[in-house]
Scaffold this motif. Structure first.
Motif, PDB file in Angstrom:
ATOM      1  N   SER A 117     119.552 -12.675  -8.995  1.00 51.82           N
ATOM      2  CA  SER A 117     118.720 -13.002  -7.834  1.00 51.82           C
ATOM      3  C   SER A 117     117.862 -11.794  -7.475  1.00 51.82           C
ATOM      4  N   PRO A 118     116.596 -11.720  -7.951  1.00 48.44           N
ATOM      5  CA  PRO A 118     115.749 -10.564  -7.618  1.00 48.44           C
ATOM      6  C   PRO A 118     115.519 -10.408  -6.117  1.00 48.44           C
ATOM      7  N   TYR A 119     115.438 -11.520  -5.378  1.00 47.89           N
ATOM      8  CA  TYR A 119     115.217 -11.412  -3.940  1.00 47.89           C
ATOM      9  C   TYR A 119     116.450 -10.851  -3.235  1.00 47.89           C
ATOM     10  N   CYS A 120     117.608 -11.072  -3.795  1.00 48.60           N
ATOM     11  CA  CYS A 120     118.804 -10.452  -3.239  1.00 48.60           C
ATOM     12  C   CYS A 120     118.745  -8.937  -3.412  1.00 48.60           C
ATOM     13  N   LEU A 121     118.208  -8.484  -4.546  1.00 49.61           N
ATOM     14  CA  LEU A 121     118.010  -7.045  -4.762  1.00 49.61           C
ATOM     15  C   LEU A 121     117.038  -6.479  -3.743  1.00 49.61           C
ATOM     16  N   ALA A 122     115.890  -7.150  -3.552  1.00 49.69           N
ATOM     17  CA  ALA A 122     114.914  -6.669  -2.569  1.00 49.69           C
ATOM     18  C   ALA A 122     115.504  -6.662  -1.172  1.00 49.69           C
ATOM     19  N   ALA A 123     116.276  -7.710  -0.829  1.00 47.78           N
ATOM     20  CA  ALA A 123     116.893  -7.768   0.495  1.00 47.78           C
ATOM     21  C   ALA A 123     117.934  -6.661   0.671  1.00 47.78           C
ATOM     22  N   GLY A 124     118.699  -6.376  -0.390  1.00 50.03           N
ATOM     23  CA  GLY A 124     119.665  -5.289  -0.304  1.00 50.03           C
ATOM     24  C   GLY A 124     119.003  -3.937  -0.087  1.00 50.03           C
ATOM     25  N   CYS A 125     117.852  -3.726  -0.727  1.00 49.80           N
ATOM     26  CA  CYS A 125     117.116  -2.467  -0.520  1.00 49.80           C
ATOM     27  C   CYS A 125     116.574  -2.379   0.899  1.00 49.80           C
ATOM     28  N   ILE A 126     116.095  -3.508   1.448  1.00 49.76           N
ATOM     29  CA  ILE A 126     115.634  -3.519   2.841  1.00 49.76           C
ATOM     30  C   ILE A 126     116.785  -3.203   3.783  1.00 49.76           C
ATOM     31  N   LEU A 127     117.943  -3.783   3.516  1.00 43.20           N
ATOM     32  CA  LEU A 127     119.108  -3.556   4.371  1.00 43.20           C
ATOM     33  C   LEU A 127     119.499  -2.081   4.386  1.00 43.20           C
ATOM     34  N   ILE A 128     119.525  -1.443   3.212  1.00 44.78           N
ATOM     35  CA  ILE A 128     119.878  -0.023   3.144  1.00 44.78           C
ATOM     36  C   ILE A 128     118.814   0.826   3.831  1.00 44.78           C
ATOM     37  N   ALA A 129     117.534   0.538   3.573  1.00 36.15           N
ATOM     38  CA  ALA A 129     116.453   1.321   4.183  1.00 36.15           C
ATOM     39  C   ALA A 129     116.454   1.171   5.695  1.00 36.15           C
ATOM     40  N   SER A 130     116.752  -0.029   6.189  1.00 36.90           N
ATOM     41  CA  SER A 130     116.799  -0.243   7.636  1.00 36.90           C
ATOM     42  C   SER A 130     117.948   0.531   8.265  1.00 36.90           C
ATOM     43  N   LYS A 131     119.077   0.576   7.595  1.00 39.87           N
ATOM     44  CA  LYS A 131     120.213   1.334   8.130  1.00 39.87           C
ATOM     45  C   LYS A 131     119.911   2.827   8.167  1.00 39.87           C
ATOM     46  N   LEU A 132     119.116   3.309   7.220  1.00 38.62           N
ATOM     47  CA  LEU A 132     118.782   4.727   7.180  1.00 38.62           C
ATOM     48  C   LEU A 132     117.736   5.112   8.211  1.00 38.62           C
ATOM     49  N   SER A 133     116.813   4.178   8.527  1.00 37.06           N
ATOM     50  CA  SER A 133     115.637   4.525   9.325  1.00 37.06           C
ATOM     51  C   SER A 133     115.684   4.038  10.760  1.00 37.06           C
ATOM     52  N   ALA A 140     122.256  -8.984   7.854  1.00 32.91           N
ATOM     53  CA  ALA A 140     122.341  -9.699   6.589  1.00 32.91           C
ATOM     54  C   ALA A 140     121.936 -11.160   6.759  1.00 32.91           C
ATOM     55  N   ASP A 141     122.288 -11.764   7.887  1.00 31.45           N
ATOM     56  CA  ASP A 141     121.924 -13.163   8.123  1.00 31.45           C
ATOM     57  C   ASP A 141     120.411 -13.333   8.193  1.00 31.45           C
ATOM     58  N   THR A 142     119.714 -12.370   8.811  1.00 32.77           N
ATOM     59  CA  THR A 142     118.259 -12.441   8.908  1.00 32.77           C
ATOM     60  C   THR A 142     117.622 -12.387   7.525  1.00 32.77           C
ATOM     61  N   LEU A 143     118.124 -11.524   6.665  1.00 31.97           N
ATOM     62  CA  LEU A 143     117.579 -11.402   5.314  1.00 31.97           C
ATOM     63  C   LEU A 143     117.878 -12.642   4.483  1.00 31.97           C
ATOM     64  N   CYS A 144     119.045 -13.214   4.668  1.00 30.94           N
ATOM     65  CA  CYS A 144     119.355 -14.455   3.950  1.00 30.94           C
ATOM     66  C   CYS A 144     118.435 -15.588   4.394  1.00 30.94           C
ATOM     67  N   ALA A 145     118.162 -15.649   5.691  1.00 33.36           N
ATOM     68  CA  ALA A 145     117.252 -16.681   6.198  1.00 33.36           C
ATOM     69  C   ALA A 145     115.845 -16.465   5.671  1.00 33.36           C
ATOM     70  N   PRO A 153     125.381 -14.055   2.649  1.00 34.22           N
ATOM     71  CA  PRO A 153     125.637 -12.686   3.129  1.00 34.22           C
ATOM     72  C   PRO A 153     126.653 -11.926   2.285  1.00 34.22           C
ATOM     73  N   SER A 154     127.651 -12.627   1.745  1.00 31.15           N
ATOM     74  CA  SER A 154     128.626 -11.947   0.883  1.00 31.15           C
ATOM     75  C   SER A 154     127.961 -11.432  -0.392  1.00 31.15           C
ATOM     76  N   ASP A 155     127.017 -12.212  -0.945  1.00 29.45           N
ATOM     77  CA  ASP A 155     126.274 -11.752  -2.120  1.00 29.45           C
ATOM     78  C   ASP A 155     125.418 -10.542  -1.796  1.00 29.45           C
ATOM     79  N   LEU A 156     124.822 -10.548  -0.607  1.00 35.11           N
ATOM     80  CA  LEU A 156     123.964  -9.429  -0.198  1.00 35.11           C
ATOM     81  C   LEU A 156     124.784  -8.165  -0.019  1.00 35.11           C
TER      82      LEU A 156
END
Length: 310
Positions: A117-133, A140-145, A153-156
């Protein structure tokens, strides 16, 4: 020190009622609104720029990955565009998007293969970047939506662990947005003290830098060069300086990012060409009258990155 006295490290800083009401009225904003520290001039200057220049080389993807992506850039640009849309819809800080794409490029550079799932990869990178910044990170629910629940969310969360393990938790990458405030401070030292002008210049530079992040042609460029070229194009697009002032500013920016002036001008022209392409493609998608013509001159830089068809 009195041992009986209780000491609390809890931050008790609060916003006034007017700020809270304004934050609640903003559509799509995450609550509660964030308290941001003001710009500290003591953390700017040549020493900080030299440190960023020394570190930025560590976060550039491998030449093999860059070559493969530039042969077939559509998939990577599609994921970058989706990440930009998600960051804009979630009201993320301007540093989240370039950092998330940097994480994605470095992960793909290490693995050289897209996950299921390439979009899961992009969402995971957004999640990490958001936590850092950000203090209030994207959920996770917002990114899944945002991905129309193509993953759970478990996959993310599992993808997040895979990304961190692949990058060995080295996630605080250097991006063009890290250089922009320091370059702007140097421009301000040359006499441009108009706060409104500097804010507009920052927005234009952020827009152009985000465009470069989406464009695979700038994949191998150092973040410092992208930031300097974006700021240089923003200054030329505003049109409030003469040729002599622009030439001096370009020389200053080239010296700050330790590159040749010709290289900076070359990348500035590439950014202007890419901007014209995207503005032209955006105009072609809109209904236009017969007597309207698209000007071929250098366009002014838009203040909102969503005005550009990425």
């Amino acid at each position: 020190m009195d041992r009986s006295m209780s000491v609390s490290l809890w931050c008790e800083e609060v916003e006034d009622d007017q700020s809270q009401n304004q934050g609640q009225r903003e559509a799509g904003a995450r609550a509660p609104s964030q308290l941001r520290a003001a710009w500290d001039p003591t953390v700017s200057g040549h020493r900080v720029i030299q440190r960023l220049l020394h570190v930025e080389e560590r976060y550039i993807p491998s030449m093999l990955y860059i070559t493969l992506i530039q042969r077939d850039p559509e998939r990577r640009e599609e994921l970058a565009k989706w990440a930009l849309e998600v960051c804009c819809e979630c009201g993320c800080d301007e540093t989240v998007f370039p950092l998330s794409v940097s994480l994605m490029d470095r992960f793909l550079s290490a693995s050289l293969s897209l996950p299921v799932s390439p979009y899961c990869l992009a969402a995971g990178c957004i999640l990490i970047a958001s936590k850092l910044s950000e203090c209030d990170s994207v959920t996770a629910d917002t990114l899944c939506a945002a991905a129309e629940y193509s993953f759970q969310p478990s996959d993310l969360r599992e993808m997040e662990r895979v990304i961190l393990a692949t990058l060995r938790w080295d996630t605080a990458a250097v991006t063009p947005q890290d250089f922009l405030p320091h370059f702007l401070a140097s421009v301000q030292e040359r006499g441009d003290s108009d706060e409104e002008l500097l804010c507009t210049l920052r927005r234009h530079s952020d827009t152009l830098a985000a465009m470069c992040v989406c464009d695979s042609r700038f994949l191998g460029a150092p973040p410092s060069l992208v930031a300097a070229a974006s700021l240089n194009c923003a200054l030329r697009g505003l049109g409030n300086k003469g040729p002599t002032q622009l030439a001096l500013t370009s020389e200053t920016l080239a010296g700050l990012c330790q590159t040749d002036l010709i290289v900076l001008q070359c990348y500035s022209e590439m950014i202007e060409y890419g901007l014209r392409q995207r503005l032209r493609s955006g105009l072609q998608q809109l209904p236009t009258e017969k007597d309207e013509e698209v000007e071929s001159e250098r366009p002014g830089t838009p203040t909102d990155m969503r005005e550009i068809d990425f």
